[in-house]
Design a protein around this motif. Structure first.
Motif, PDB file in Angstrom:
ATOM      1  N   ASP A 200       0.828  -1.205   0.000  1.00  0.00           N
ATOM      2  CA  ASP A 200       0.000   0.000   0.000  1.00  0.00           C
ATOM      3  C   ASP A 200       0.864   1.258   0.000  1.00  0.00           C
ATOM      4  N   GLY A 201       1.909   1.256   0.836  1.00  0.00           N
ATOM      5  CA  GLY A 201       2.768   2.428   0.902  1.00  0.00           C
ATOM      6  C   GLY A 201       3.420   2.746  -0.427  1.00  0.00           C
ATOM      7  N   LEU A 202       3.802   1.724  -1.166  1.00  0.00           N
ATOM      8  CA  LEU A 202       4.424   1.926  -2.471  1.00  0.00           C
ATOM      9  C   LEU A 202       3.392   2.320  -3.526  1.00  0.00           C
ATOM     10  N   GLN A 203       2.369   1.489  -3.688  1.00  0.00           N
ATOM     11  CA  GLN A 203       1.453   1.677  -4.813  1.00  0.00           C
ATOM     12  C   GLN A 203       0.499   2.838  -4.623  1.00  0.00           C
ATOM     13  N   ASP A 204       0.137   3.164  -3.387  1.00  0.00           N
ATOM     14  CA  ASP A 204      -0.713   4.337  -3.173  1.00  0.00           C
ATOM     15  C   ASP A 204       0.044   5.619  -3.470  1.00  0.00           C
ATOM     16  N   ASN A 205       1.343   5.510  -3.634  1.00  0.00           N
ATOM     17  CA  ASN A 205       2.170   6.679  -3.926  1.00  0.00           C
ATOM     18  C   ASN A 205       2.925   6.533  -5.240  1.00  0.00           C
ATOM     19  N   GLY A 206       2.319   5.750  -6.168  1.00  0.00           N
ATOM     20  CA  GLY A 206       2.732   5.802  -7.550  1.00  0.00           C
ATOM     21  C   GLY A 206       3.846   4.895  -7.994  1.00  0.00           C
ATOM     22  N   VAL A 207       4.271   3.930  -7.171  1.00  0.00           N
ATOM     23  CA  VAL A 207       5.338   3.015  -7.571  1.00  0.00           C
ATOM     24  C   VAL A 207       4.792   1.588  -7.562  1.00  0.00           C
ATOM     25  N   LEU A 208       4.957   0.900  -8.667  1.00  0.00           N
ATOM     26  CA  LEU A 208       4.489  -0.474  -8.782  1.00  0.00           C
ATOM     27  C   LEU A 208       5.296  -1.376  -7.856  1.00  0.00           C
ATOM     28  N   ALA A 209       4.608  -2.214  -7.090  1.00  0.00           N
ATOM     29  CA  ALA A 209       5.255  -3.131  -6.153  1.00  0.00           C
ATOM     30  C   ALA A 209       5.326  -4.533  -6.741  1.00  0.00           C
ATOM     31  N   THR A 210       6.206  -5.347  -6.170  1.00  0.00           N
ATOM     32  CA  THR A 210       6.394  -6.729  -6.610  1.00  0.00           C
ATOM     33  C   THR A 210       6.439  -7.645  -5.398  1.00  0.00           C
ATOM     34  N   ALA A 211       5.552  -8.611  -5.336  1.00  0.00           N
ATOM     35  CA  ALA A 211       5.619  -9.639  -4.295  1.00  0.00           C
ATOM     36  C   ALA A 211       6.586 -10.718  -4.769  1.00  0.00           C
ATOM     37  N   LYS A 212       7.624 -10.981  -3.974  1.00  0.00           N
ATOM     38  CA  LYS A 212       8.622 -11.970  -4.387  1.00  0.00           C
ATOM     39  C   LYS A 212       9.088 -12.756  -3.161  1.00  0.00           C
ATOM     40  N   HIS A 213       9.719 -13.926  -3.392  1.00  0.00           N
ATOM     41  CA  HIS A 213       9.864 -14.654  -4.637  1.00  0.00           C
ATOM     42  C   HIS A 213       8.898 -15.820  -4.568  1.00  0.00           C
ATOM     43  N   TYR A 214       8.006 -15.905  -5.502  1.00  0.00           N
ATOM     44  CA  TYR A 214       6.949 -16.907  -5.512  1.00  0.00           C
ATOM     45  C   TYR A 214       7.528 -18.235  -6.001  1.00  0.00           C
ATOM     46  N   ILE A 215       7.528 -19.236  -5.179  1.00  0.00           N
ATOM     47  CA  ILE A 215       7.018 -19.392  -3.822  1.00  0.00           C
ATOM     48  C   ILE A 215       7.906 -20.427  -3.138  1.00  0.00           C
ATOM     49  N   GLY A 216       8.124 -20.277  -1.822  1.00  0.00           N
ATOM     50  CA  GLY A 216       8.844 -21.264  -1.033  1.00  0.00           C
ATOM     51  C   GLY A 216      10.340 -21.081  -0.975  1.00  0.00           C
ATOM     52  N   ASP A 217      10.860 -19.930  -1.419  1.00  0.00           N
ATOM     53  CA  ASP A 217      12.317 -19.757  -1.456  1.00  0.00           C
ATOM     54  C   ASP A 217      12.937 -19.749  -0.068  1.00  0.00           C
ATOM     55  N   GLY A 218      12.160 -19.440   0.967  1.00  0.00           N
ATOM     56  CA  GLY A 218      12.691 -19.443   2.323  1.00  0.00           C
ATOM     57  C   GLY A 218      12.681 -20.811   2.977  1.00  0.00           C
ATOM     58  N   GLY A 219      12.224 -21.822   2.262  1.00  0.00           N
ATOM     59  CA  GLY A 219      12.108 -23.150   2.861  1.00  0.00           C
ATOM     60  C   GLY A 219      12.951 -24.210   2.196  1.00  0.00           C
ATOM     61  N   THR A 220      13.996 -23.815   1.482  1.00  0.00           N
ATOM     62  CA  THR A 220      14.800 -24.816   0.777  1.00  0.00           C
ATOM     63  C   THR A 220      15.564 -25.703   1.755  1.00  0.00           C
ATOM     64  N   THR A 221      15.830 -26.904   1.339  1.00  0.00           N
ATOM     65  CA  THR A 221      16.587 -27.841   2.159  1.00  0.00           C
ATOM     66  C   THR A 221      17.991 -27.307   2.412  1.00  0.00           C
ATOM     67  N   GLY A 222      18.378 -27.233   3.683  1.00  0.00           N
ATOM     68  CA  GLY A 222      19.694 -26.738   4.043  1.00  0.00           C
ATOM     69  C   GLY A 222      19.832 -25.233   3.952  1.00  0.00           C
ATOM     70  N   GLY A 223      18.743 -24.512   3.631  1.00  0.00           N
ATOM     71  CA  GLY A 223      18.835 -23.062   3.491  1.00  0.00           C
ATOM     72  C   GLY A 223      19.677 -22.648   2.295  1.00  0.00           C
ATOM     73  N   VAL A 224      19.736 -23.499   1.279  1.00  0.00           N
ATOM     74  CA  VAL A 224      20.558 -23.230   0.096  1.00  0.00           C
ATOM     75  C   VAL A 224      19.822 -22.274  -0.833  1.00  0.00           C
ATOM     76  N   ASP A 225      20.484 -21.176  -1.209  1.00  0.00           N
ATOM     77  CA  ASP A 225      19.848 -20.224  -2.113  1.00  0.00           C
ATOM     78  C   ASP A 225      19.618 -20.874  -3.471  1.00  0.00           C
ATOM     79  N   GLN A 226      18.438 -20.627  -4.052  1.00  0.00           N
ATOM     80  CA  GLN A 226      18.018 -21.197  -5.324  1.00  0.00           C
ATOM     81  C   GLN A 226      17.896 -22.722  -5.243  1.00  0.00           C
ATOM     82  N   GLY A 227      17.706 -23.232  -4.022  1.00  0.00           N
ATOM     83  CA  GLY A 227      17.671 -24.666  -3.803  1.00  0.00           C
ATOM     84  C   GLY A 227      16.300 -25.269  -4.008  1.00  0.00           C
ATOM     85  N   ASN A 228      16.075 -26.412  -3.342  1.00  0.00           N
ATOM     86  CA  ASN A 228      14.877 -27.210  -3.533  1.00  0.00           C
ATOM     87  C   ASN A 228      14.060 -27.228  -2.244  1.00  0.00           C
ATOM     88  N   THR A 229      12.821 -26.765  -2.313  1.00  0.00           N
ATOM     89  CA  THR A 229      11.917 -26.783  -1.171  1.00  0.00           C
ATOM     90  C   THR A 229      11.172 -28.112  -1.188  1.00  0.00           C
TER      91      THR A 229
END
Length: 806
Positions: free
Chosen positions: A203-232
Motif C-alpha cells: 500500500d505504501g508503495l502503490q498508493d504513492n505511484g510506484v508499482l510493487a512486486t511480491a517476491k519470490h513466488y514461492i517457497g524460497d525461504g524453505g529450501t533444504t539446508g537453506g541453500v539459495d536457489q535450492g529445492n523446497t
C-alpha cells in the motif's frame, strides 16, 4: 507523481523541479483517451499491436546492455538496473535523465507504448546515492508495526519517484525457515503471519505511484539446508500454510506484479511450474497483475548453461508474462517470436501477458505522464525520511540480555569498539549501492558510533578504537558493535559455522580483560551462534541491519526510548539446531517473540530551547559560516553553548550562536543542524536541517553553477539544465543565457521560459520559479533541432555573471 489507477498531477516542491517534458499530441485513438476505462483502452491497444510489439512488451533488459535506440527498434517494454548498475552520472538527476532517455526510445515506437523501469528498492531506494536506507526486512519484522512499514513504503516511493523510477522489486515476502540462508535478512520472519502483516508495504508503495512486486513466488525461504536457489522439499499443504499466505495478502492489496523464485518445489523449477503459476496464483488466488521472472532464470529450466527456445516455451506457457533476460534479451525476442509463429505458444497466452502488463502501465498513468516526475527529488535523503528511518531502527532493537542498560548519559567514560561501530556499509548490509554491499562509509548517514557520541552529555567521554586497544578499568562501560559484514544471496549462505569471526572475538576478549561491563550490539542479518560467549557479556542487543540511521541504536542504549522489538525468528543455542523454528520442539537460546524492555528515561524538561533560524553565509568551495537564533535555558544551570552537526555528525561546540566551517569539498551538498546545551549537560533537540551546496572551486563564476546535459537523436535533441545559486542572496528574477554557435534551434521548453534570438538563448523562471534562493537548484529542459553537430555551450551567464560549468 504517478498513482495506480489515476494519472496524478505533477507537483512543485520548492525550486528543484523539472516538469514533465512537452505535452504529447492530443488523443486521437481510444487507447490514448484517459477518460475511457482502462480495460477499454487495453483492448483497443492490443488490437493494434503486431507480434513484434507484443513480444517486446514481454521483454526486460538490463540498462548496461540496451540503448534507447534498441528500445525503439525492438519495442522493449521494460528496462532494469541490476544491483550496482547505475548511470555514469550517479545522482538522482542522472537517474531521472537516464529514465527519460529510455522513455523517449519507447515513445518513438509506432504505438508509443511507455516502458517500465525496474529496480531493487528493497530498503529504501538503495541504488541511488543520498537515499535514505531503512532497516532490512528482518529488523522491520522485529518492530511488529505494519503501519510503520506502510509509512516506509510511502517514503521509499517518494524517493524512487524523485529519482525517476516507477517499479520496485519489493516486498520480499519469503518466510525464512533456515537461518543459514543468505537471504534471511530479506524476510520479515519465520512465521507466515508476520510477513502477511507487513504486506502494508504494498500500500505504501502503490498508493504513492510506484508499482510493487511480491517476491519470490514461492517457497524460497524453505529450501533444504537453506541453500539459495535450492529445492523446497515439503508437502503442498505445508507450502500453502507456511509460504503462500503473504502472497495471498499482497494480492488482496492489489500488488501489481509477482516475481518467481529461482528455487524448486519438490524438484520442479518454479519458472516452469504451470500449476503454481497459472492454476494457483492466477486462477485460484485471482491475481490480475503480471508475473515477472528473476534474473536470467529461464536459463535454469533445463539445467544447462545458455537458454533455449524450449525453455522459453516452457516458461511462457507456464504463465510467465515478462522475462527478465538482462543480457541475452535479443536472443529471447527471437526465440519467443519464433515459438509463437511455430504454434508452440498460443496467441491467447501472448495476449494475456500483454493485457496484464499494459493494464498496469495504464493504471500507473504512464501513457499520460511518461517522463520522470522530479517534483519529489527534494525528498531523497530528507530529514523527514531519515527521522522515520531512525524511528524504525529504534523500534527494531531487540534487547536479549539486560544488565546495565540503559546507560546514563552523563559522567565518566565509555569505550566503543568493534568493526561495525563506525561503518555505515556494515550496518546497511547487502543491496546497498551494490548487489553484495560493502564495508566502509559507502553511504551518507549516521554510524552507531556517531549516534552514541550525539546521545551523551558533555560530561561523558567517548573513546573509540576499532579493535578495543587502549581500554582500561577507568571506563564505566564498553560497547562492542560486532557481527556480520555485508553480503547478498549466494555469498551469504552459511554451510558451516555461524559464530562471530576471529576479529570480533579478539575485540571482545580485550574489552572483557579490562574488567568493565560489556554491552554487545550485534549487527547481523540473522541470529548468530553466540551461546558460548553471551555469559561473558553484561547486555546483548540485536540491532539487525539498521541502515543509515545509527542514532536509533543509541536512542535505546541510553534510554531515550524503551526497547520494544521482539524476535522475528527463533535464536538457536547452537548452529547444529538449524533449521530451528517456533513449535518444532527444539530448545532455543531465545524463543520467537522474545524481547526484554525497561522504562525509558523521563523527558528532560530542563533542557535549553531549540535553536532556530539556522542560515549559512559566505558559502565558498571549501567553507561557510553558520548562524542561528540563540537559545534560552529554562533549567537554571546556565546556557553553556551549542553543538553543530554536519550530516548528523558532531563537528564543533561553539559558545556563541555562529560557527565557521572549513575543509569542505567543492560542489558538495551538506546538511547542517545545531542544538543547545546547558552547564549541567542537558541538551536540546536539534534544529531543522539546513542543506547547503558548496561552490565548484573552478571557473570564474562564484554565484552560480550550471550542469548541462543533452540527449541527441537524428537531427533533434533534448537539453537538460540544472542551475544552482551558489551565492548568499536570492536571485530574483533570474535569467540564464548561453550561445548556440552551431545552428541549434530551440523548439519547445518546460519548467522555464526558454527563448532564442539568433544564436543567443535565454532561460528565465516561470511564475512559480521566478526567484532562486541561496543554495537552491532549478532544473529545466527543452527540445531542439540541429544540423548534425550539437556541441555543448562554451559558457553561461546568470544575470550577467559568468557561471561555473560542469
Amino acid at each position: 507523481m504517478r498513482s495506480l489507477g489515476t494519472a496524478a498531477l505533477v507537483g512543485v516542491l520548492g525550486l528543484s523541479v523539472v516538469a514533465v517534458p512537452p505535452a504529447r499530441a492530443a488523443a486521437v485513438l481510444p487507447y490514448q483517451d484517459p477518460s475511457l476505462p482502462v480495460a477499454t483502452r487495453v483492448a483497443d491497444l492490443l488490437s493494434r499491436m503486431s507480434l513484434d510489439d507484443k513480444v517486446g512488451q514481454m521483454t526486460q533488459a538490463e540498462r548496461g546492455v540496451i540503448s534507447a535506440a534498441d528500445v525503439t527498434s525492438y519495442r522493449v517494454g521494460s528496462v532494469l538496473s541490476g544491483g550496482g548498475s547505475a548511470p555514469s552520472n550517479n545522482t538522482p538527476a542522472g537517474w531521472a535523465d537516464m529514465y527519460d532517455d529510455y522513455q523517449r526510445g519507447a515513445l518513438a515506437t509506432p504505438l508509443q507504448i511507455p516502458m517500465l523501469y525496474g529496480i531493487d528498492a528493497v530498503h529504501g531506494n538503495n541504488n541511488v546515492p543520498g537515499s535514505t536506507i531503512f532497516p532490512h526486512n528482518i529488523g522491520l519484522g522485529a518492530t511488529r508495526d505494519p503501519a510503520l512499514v506502510e509509512r516506509i513504503g510511502k517514503a521509499t516511493a517518494e524517493e524512487v519517484t524523485g529519482a525517476g523510477q516507477d517499479w520496485t522489486f519489493a516486498p520480499c515476502l519469503c518466510v525464512a525457515r533456515n537461518d543459514r540462508w543468505g537471504r534471511t535478512y530479506e524476510s520479515y520472519g519465520e512465521k507466515p503471519e508476520l510477513a502477511t502483516a507487513m504486506t502494508t508495504l504494498v500500500d505504501g508503495l502503490q498508493d504513492n505511484g510506484v508499482l510493487a512486486t511480491a517476491k519470490h513466488y514461492i517457497g524460497d525461504g524453505g529450501t533444504t539446508g537453506g541453500v539459495d536457489q535450492g529445492n523446497t522439499q515439503i508437502s503442498e499443504a505445508e507450502l500453502r500454510s507456511v509460504h503462500l499466505p503473504p502472497f495471498t495478502a499482497a494480492i488482496e492489496r492489489g500488488v501489481g506484479s509477482v516475481m518467481l523464485s529461482f528455487s524448486s518445489f519438490n524438484g520442479a523449477k518454479l519458472h516452469g511450474h504451470k500449476y503454481l503459476i497459472t492454476d494457483l496464483l492466477k486462477g485460484e488466488l485471482g491475481f490480475t497483475g503480471f508475473v515477472v521472472s528473476d534474473w536470467a532464470a529461464i536459463d535454469q529450466l533445463d539445467g544447462q548453461r545458455g537458454f533455449t527456445q524450449a525453455e522459453v516455451v516452457t516458461a511462457i506457457n507456464a504463465g510467465l508474462d515478462m522475462a527478465m533476460v538482462p543480457v541475452d534479451w535479443k536472443i529471447f525476442v527471437g526465440y519467443l517470436k519464433a515459438a509463437v509463429q511455430a504454434g508452440q505458444i498460443p496467441m491467447t497466452r501472448i495476449d494475456d501477458a500483454n493485457r496484464r502488463i499494459l493494464t498496469k502501465k495504464f493504471e500507473l498513468g504512464l501513457f499520460e505522464k511518461p517522463y520522470a516526475d522530479r517534483s519529489l527529488a527534494a525528498t531523497i535523503g530528507s530529514a523527514e525520511h531519515r527521522a522515520l528511518a531512525r524511528q524504525a531502527v529504534r523500534q527494531s532493537q531487540v534487547l536479549l540480555k539486560q544488565g546495565i542498560l540503559p546507560l546514563a548519559k552523563t559522567g565518566g567514560k565509555i569505550f566503543v569498539a568493534g568493526k561495525s561501530a563506525d561503518d555505515l556499509g556494515n550496518q546497511s548490509g547487502g543491496w546497498t549501492l551494490s548487489w553484495q554491499g560493502a564495508s566502509g562509509n559507502t553511504v551518507a548517514g549516521t554510524s552507531i558510533l556517531a549516534g552514541i557520541r550525539s546521545a551523551v552529555g558533555s560530561g561523558t567521554t567517548i573513546t573509540y578504537n576499532r579493535d578495543g586497544t587502549g581500554i582500561d578499568s577507568t571506563y564505566r562501560a564498553a560497547i562492542a558493535v560486532v557481527g556480520e559484514t555485508p553480503y547478498a544471496e549466494g555469498a551469504g549462505d552459511r554451510v558451516g559455522s555461524m559464530s562471530l569471526d576471529a576479529t570480533d572475538l579478539a575485540t571482545l576478549s580485550r574489552l572483557r580483560a579490562a574488567g568493565v561491563p560489556v554491552i554487545v550490539v550485534l549487527v547481523s542479518g540473522r541470529p548468530l551462534d553466540v551461546a558460548a560467549e553471551v555469559g561473558n557479556w553484561n547486555a546483548l542487543v540485536a540491532a539487525w541491519l539498521p541502515g543509515t540511521e545509527g542514532g536509533g541504536v543509541a536512542d535505546v542504549l541510553f534510554g531515550d526510548y524503551a526497547p520494544t522489538g521482539k524476535l522475528p525468528v527463533t535464536w538457536m543455542q547452537s548452529v547444529s539446531q538449524q533449521p530451528i523454528n517456533d513449535g518444532d520442539g527444539k530448545a532455543a537460546l531465545y524463543p520467537y517473540g522474545y524481547g526484554l524492555t525497561y522504562a525509558a528515561a523521563p523527558v528532560d524538561t530542563t533542557a535549553p530551547s531549540v535553536p532556530g533560524g539556522l542560515t549559512a553565509g559566505g558559502v565558498t568551495a571549501s567553507g561557510l559560516t553558520l548562524s542561528w537564533a540563540g537559545s534560552t535555558d529554562t533549567g537554571g544551570s546556565g546556557l553553556a553553548g551549542y553543538d553543530v552537526y554536519r550530516d548528523g555528525v558532531l563537528i564543533g561546540s561553539p559558545a556563541s550562536a555562529s560557527y565557521a566551517v572549513s575543509g569542505l569539498s567543492a560542489a558538495t551538498r551538506y546538511e547542517f543542524s545545531v542544538g543547545a546545551r546547558d552547564s549541567a549537560g542537558n541538551r536540546s533537540a536539534r534544529s531543522a536541517v539546513l542543506a547547503v551546496t558548496t561552490g565548484s572551486g573552478s571557473g570564474s563564476g562564484g554565484s552560480c553553477r550550471v550542469r548541462y546535459t543533452t540527449n541527441d537523436w537524428s537531427t533533434g535533441f533534448t537539453g537538460t539544465v540544472a542551475l544552482t545559486n551558489t551565492g548568499t542572496a536570492a536571485i530574483s528574477p533570474w535569467a540564464l543565457s548561453w550561445l548556440f554557435a552551431d545552428g541549434q534551434t530551440v523548439t519547445q521548453s518546460w519548467s522555464a521560459r526558454v527563448t532564442q534570438n539568433g544564436s543567443v538563448v535565454t532561460a528565465s523562471g516561470e511564475a512559480w520559479s521566478a526567484s532562486l534562493a541561496p543554495g537552491a537548484t532549478i532544473s529545466f529542459g527543452f527540445n531542439g533541432s540541429h544540423g548534425g553537430s550539437n556541441p555543448r555551450p562554451a559558457s553561461y551567464t546568470l544575470n550577467g555573471t559568468l557561471c561555473d560549468a560542469s
